[in-house]
Motif scaffolding. Structure first.
Motif, mmCIF file in Angstrom:
data_model
loop_
_atom_site.group_PDB
_atom_site.id
_atom_site.type_symbol
_atom_site.label_atom_id
_atom_site.label_comp_id
_atom_site.label_asym_id
_atom_site.label_seq_id
_atom_site.Cartn_x
_atom_site.Cartn_y
_atom_site.Cartn_z
ATOM 1 N N SER A 227 -32.876 -69.358 -123.045
ATOM 2 C CA SER A 227 -32.703 -70.807 -123.145
ATOM 3 C C SER A 227 -33.055 -71.400 -121.789
ATOM 4 O O SER A 227 -32.824 -70.774 -120.751
ATOM 5 C CB SER A 227 -31.250 -71.169 -123.478
ATOM 6 O OG SER A 227 -30.833 -70.667 -124.720
ATOM 7 N N SER A 228 -33.572 -72.611 -121.794
ATOM 8 C CA SER A 228 -33.716 -73.281 -120.504
ATOM 9 C C SER A 228 -32.333 -73.711 -120.038
ATOM 10 O O SER A 228 -31.402 -73.845 -120.838
ATOM 11 C CB SER A 228 -34.639 -74.502 -120.629
ATOM 12 O OG SER A 228 -34.045 -75.501 -121.429
ATOM 13 N N GLY A 229 -32.183 -73.933 -118.738
ATOM 14 C CA GLY A 229 -30.874 -74.322 -118.222
ATOM 15 C C GLY A 229 -29.867 -73.215 -118.409
ATOM 16 O O GLY A 229 -30.106 -72.057 -118.041
ATOM 17 N N ASP A 230 -28.736 -73.541 -119.022
ATOM 18 C CA ASP A 230 -27.681 -72.571 -119.300
ATOM 19 C C ASP A 230 -27.611 -72.355 -120.807
ATOM 20 O O ASP A 230 -27.643 -73.321 -121.580
ATOM 21 C CB ASP A 230 -26.337 -73.099 -118.781
ATOM 22 C CG ASP A 230 -25.212 -72.102 -118.996
ATOM 23 O OD1 ASP A 230 -24.936 -71.317 -118.082
ATOM 24 O OD2 ASP A 230 -24.611 -72.108 -120.094
ATOM 25 N N ALA A 231 -27.490 -71.105 -121.227
ATOM 26 C CA ALA A 231 -27.496 -70.800 -122.662
ATOM 27 C C ALA A 231 -26.310 -71.397 -123.394
ATOM 28 O O ALA A 231 -26.349 -71.575 -124.618
ATOM 29 C CB ALA A 231 -27.528 -69.288 -122.863
ATOM 30 N N GLY A 232 -25.248 -71.712 -122.667
ATOM 31 C CA GLY A 232 -24.056 -72.267 -123.293
ATOM 32 C C GLY A 232 -23.997 -73.779 -123.263
ATOM 33 O O GLY A 232 -23.029 -74.372 -123.752
ATOM 34 N N VAL A 233 -24.990 -74.444 -122.674
ATOM 35 C CA VAL A 233 -25.021 -75.908 -122.608
ATOM 36 C C VAL A 233 -26.214 -76.379 -123.446
ATOM 37 O O VAL A 233 -27.357 -76.337 -122.985
ATOM 38 C CB VAL A 233 -25.141 -76.406 -121.155
ATOM 39 C CG1 VAL A 233 -25.171 -77.933 -121.117
ATOM 40 C CG2 VAL A 233 -23.984 -75.882 -120.319
ATOM 41 N N TYR A 234 -25.954 -76.790 -124.668
ATOM 42 C CA TYR A 234 -27.006 -77.171 -125.617
ATOM 43 C C TYR A 234 -28.040 -76.054 -125.755
ATOM 44 O O TYR A 234 -29.216 -76.325 -126.014
ATOM 45 C CB TYR A 234 -27.701 -78.462 -125.187
ATOM 46 C CG TYR A 234 -26.763 -79.643 -125.021
ATOM 47 C CD1 TYR A 234 -26.049 -80.149 -126.096
ATOM 48 C CD2 TYR A 234 -26.597 -80.246 -123.784
ATOM 49 C CE1 TYR A 234 -25.190 -81.220 -125.943
ATOM 50 C CE2 TYR A 234 -25.739 -81.328 -123.618
ATOM 51 C CZ TYR A 234 -25.036 -81.818 -124.708
ATOM 52 O OH TYR A 234 -24.187 -82.883 -124.560
ATOM 53 N N GLY A 235 -27.603 -74.824 -125.576
ATOM 54 C CA GLY A 235 -28.521 -73.690 -125.629
ATOM 55 C C GLY A 235 -28.227 -72.773 -126.799
ATOM 56 O O GLY A 235 -27.563 -73.140 -127.772
ATOM 57 N N MET A 236 -28.705 -71.531 -126.693
ATOM 58 C CA MET A 236 -28.679 -70.601 -127.811
ATOM 59 C C MET A 236 -27.373 -69.831 -127.966
ATOM 60 O O MET A 236 -27.206 -69.113 -128.953
ATOM 61 C CB MET A 236 -29.847 -69.613 -127.676
ATOM 62 C CG MET A 236 -31.200 -70.201 -128.047
ATOM 63 S SD MET A 236 -31.254 -70.859 -129.741
ATOM 64 C CE MET A 236 -30.800 -69.413 -130.695
ATOM 65 N N ALA A 237 -26.444 -69.963 -127.044
ATOM 66 C CA ALA A 237 -25.202 -69.199 -127.167
ATOM 67 C C ALA A 237 -24.425 -69.596 -128.418
ATOM 68 O O ALA A 237 -23.967 -68.735 -129.183
ATOM 69 C CB ALA A 237 -24.340 -69.389 -125.917
ATOM 70 N N GLY A 238 -24.262 -70.901 -128.643
ATOM 71 C CA GLY A 238 -23.494 -71.355 -129.801
ATOM 72 C C GLY A 238 -24.074 -70.915 -131.128
ATOM 73 O O GLY A 238 -23.385 -70.260 -131.929
ATOM 74 N N PRO A 239 -25.336 -71.242 -131.438
ATOM 75 C CA PRO A 239 -25.896 -70.831 -132.723
ATOM 76 C C PRO A 239 -25.953 -69.318 -132.895
ATOM 77 O O PRO A 239 -25.832 -68.814 -134.021
ATOM 78 C CB PRO A 239 -27.305 -71.441 -132.732
ATOM 79 C CG PRO A 239 -27.569 -71.924 -131.357
ATOM 80 C CD PRO A 239 -26.242 -72.163 -130.719
ATOM 81 N N THR A 240 -26.114 -68.588 -131.789
ATOM 82 C CA THR A 240 -26.140 -67.125 -131.915
ATOM 83 C C THR A 240 -24.783 -66.597 -132.348
ATOM 84 O O THR A 240 -24.694 -65.739 -133.240
ATOM 85 C CB THR A 240 -26.567 -66.475 -130.587
ATOM 86 O OG1 THR A 240 -27.889 -66.907 -130.252
ATOM 87 C CG2 THR A 240 -26.551 -64.956 -130.695
ATOM 88 N N PHE A 241 -23.716 -67.099 -131.757
ATOM 89 C CA PHE A 241 -22.388 -66.647 -132.180
ATOM 90 C C PHE A 241 -22.099 -67.063 -133.624
ATOM 91 O O PHE A 241 -21.444 -66.321 -134.370
ATOM 92 C CB PHE A 241 -21.308 -67.184 -131.241
ATOM 93 C CG PHE A 241 -21.155 -66.367 -129.986
ATOM 94 C CD1 PHE A 241 -20.768 -65.031 -130.043
ATOM 95 C CD2 PHE A 241 -21.408 -66.921 -128.743
ATOM 96 C CE1 PHE A 241 -20.632 -64.271 -128.897
ATOM 97 C CE2 PHE A 241 -21.275 -66.168 -127.582
ATOM 98 C CZ PHE A 241 -20.891 -64.833 -127.659
ATOM 99 N N GLU A 242 -22.582 -68.227 -134.039
ATOM 100 C CA GLU A 242 -22.400 -68.618 -135.437
ATOM 101 C C GLU A 242 -23.072 -67.614 -136.369
ATOM 102 O O GLU A 242 -22.492 -67.207 -137.381
ATOM 103 C CB GLU A 242 -22.976 -70.014 -135.666
ATOM 104 C CG GLU A 242 -22.182 -71.137 -134.997
ATOM 105 C CD GLU A 242 -22.743 -72.494 -135.345
ATOM 106 O OE1 GLU A 242 -22.780 -72.831 -136.552
ATOM 107 O OE2 GLU A 242 -23.156 -73.227 -134.425
ATOM 108 N N VAL A 243 -24.298 -67.215 -136.039
ATOM 109 C CA VAL A 243 -25.009 -66.223 -136.851
ATOM 110 C C VAL A 243 -24.295 -64.881 -136.808
ATOM 111 O O VAL A 243 -24.133 -64.209 -137.841
ATOM 112 C CB VAL A 243 -26.469 -66.088 -136.358
ATOM 113 C CG1 VAL A 243 -27.138 -64.847 -136.952
ATOM 114 C CG2 VAL A 243 -27.264 -67.339 -136.725
#
Length: 337
Positions: free
Chosen positions: A91-107
């Motif tokens: 992810s650009s920036g931080d993965a946990g700030v509007y990044g891929m961390a959230g949707p990945t944990f949902e999946v």
């Protein structure tokens, strides 16, 4: 006799590394982000982000995805990790700030994953856009701030509008993410309209496009003019609070030292204040004053209006007088700045 290999030979455990690559310049990536990409067998990301780390991808399996394919990226990462591969999902920036961390944990949770699963997950933090943009324009985030995305692709507009109105009223410095796109052009105008209900028209605004990337562009404006600026999806908009100022091309939000120290007198503490102690208008001092004002005849309604706080909060606070011991403790206990 030929030795037969056991079909039960264990495959290596896979891993998903959610990597924040920072604002875009490799000079601003963390060492761990570089290591994670180097360790990975597979690198997955939005096409633009893949381009930003292209020099680090030699010999890697690379999966490029589009802007609206976040869940597909997460599913691809899980499938590769289940196959025993190490995956860097960037992810650009931080993965946990509007990044891929959230949707990945949902999946992952939808697939029945738990932290005890053989597929391990690591989050590699990175500098978010608000940090990068703030560094380019001065020190606008020195006091309380928040971030709000203007994208209504996944969030209803009334929810976004309520948040904008609340933070504008509360005098936060605000970083607006996803402020405008080819199809979403009115959101920034509506944000401006809401802020102007609570902020001065000349409130400083910094508009930063492509921070630390090849087409970086910085523009200073004011709240009443910000919607006229060149704003797009690669832009972050920083709106100052009532104390933010711009001087010599730098946007600065004071931390509040002038409330306690007389900066014109060499930094001496103001009358009634002590170094390392809460302000006289800090919590306990304010509570004591509130009780005194109420005892002098001020109604709870009048006090709520004066301090711009909810009436029920004032009423419940007045029902719990400050104990003398609390005030004594506050006078002797030290606080960090």
């Amino acid at each position: 006799m030929t030795e037969i290999q056991s079909p039960d030979t264990a495959k290596p455990a896979g891993k998903i590394m959610l990597v924040g690559i920072g604002p875009g310049s490799q000079a601003h990536m963390t060492a761990r982000a570089r290591e994670a990409i180097a360790e990975a067998d597979v690198v997955i990301g939005y096409v633009t982000y893949i381009k930003l780390v292209a020099e680090l991808l030699e010999g890697k399996e690379v999966v490029r995805k589009g802007m609206t394919e976040e869940l597909d990226r997460a599913v691809s990462a899980l499938e590769a990790a289940r196959a025993g591969k190490k995956v860097a999902l960037i992810s650009s920036g931080d993965a946990g700030v509007y990044g891929m961390a959230g949707p990945t944990f949902e999946v992952l949770f939808q697939a029945g994953w738990t932290p005890d699963d053989e597929v391990k997950v690591e989050i590699v933090p990175g500098a978010s856009a608000l940090n990068a943009c703030a560094a380019l324009v001065g020190a606008p985030l020195t006091h309380d701030f928040c971030a709000i995305s203007l994208s209504d692709l996944l969030t209803p507009w009334p929810v976004i509008a309520r948040r904008l109105d609340a933070v504008a009223s509360a005098d936060f410095v605000v970083a607006l993410y996803n402020p405008k796109s080819g199809r979403r052009t009115r959101q920034i105008v509506e944000a401006q309209r809401l802020f102007l209900r609570h902020r001065r028209a000349d409130t400083p605004v910094a508009i930063v496009k492509s921070a630390y990337r090849r087409r970086e562009r910085i523009e200073f404006s004011t709240l009443d003019r910000m919607a006229e600026a060149d704003i797009g999806m690669l832009t972050t908009v920083l709106i100052g609070n009532s104390h933010t100022f711009v001087r010599h091309g730098l946007m600065v939000t004071p931390r509040g030292y002038a409330n306690k120290y007389d900066l014109d007198a060499g930094g001496d503490t103001r009358e009634g204040e002590k170094p390392g102690r809460s302000l006289s208008t800090g919590l306990l001092g304010w509570l004591d004053t509130l009780q005194a004002e109420h005892a002098a005849g001020a109604s709870a309604e009048a006090l709520a209006l004066r301090h711009r706080l909810p009436l029920d909060y004032i009423v419940s606070t007045l029902s719990e007088p400050v104990e003398a011991a609390e005030l004594a403790d506050a006078a002797t206990a030290g606080d960090e700045a």
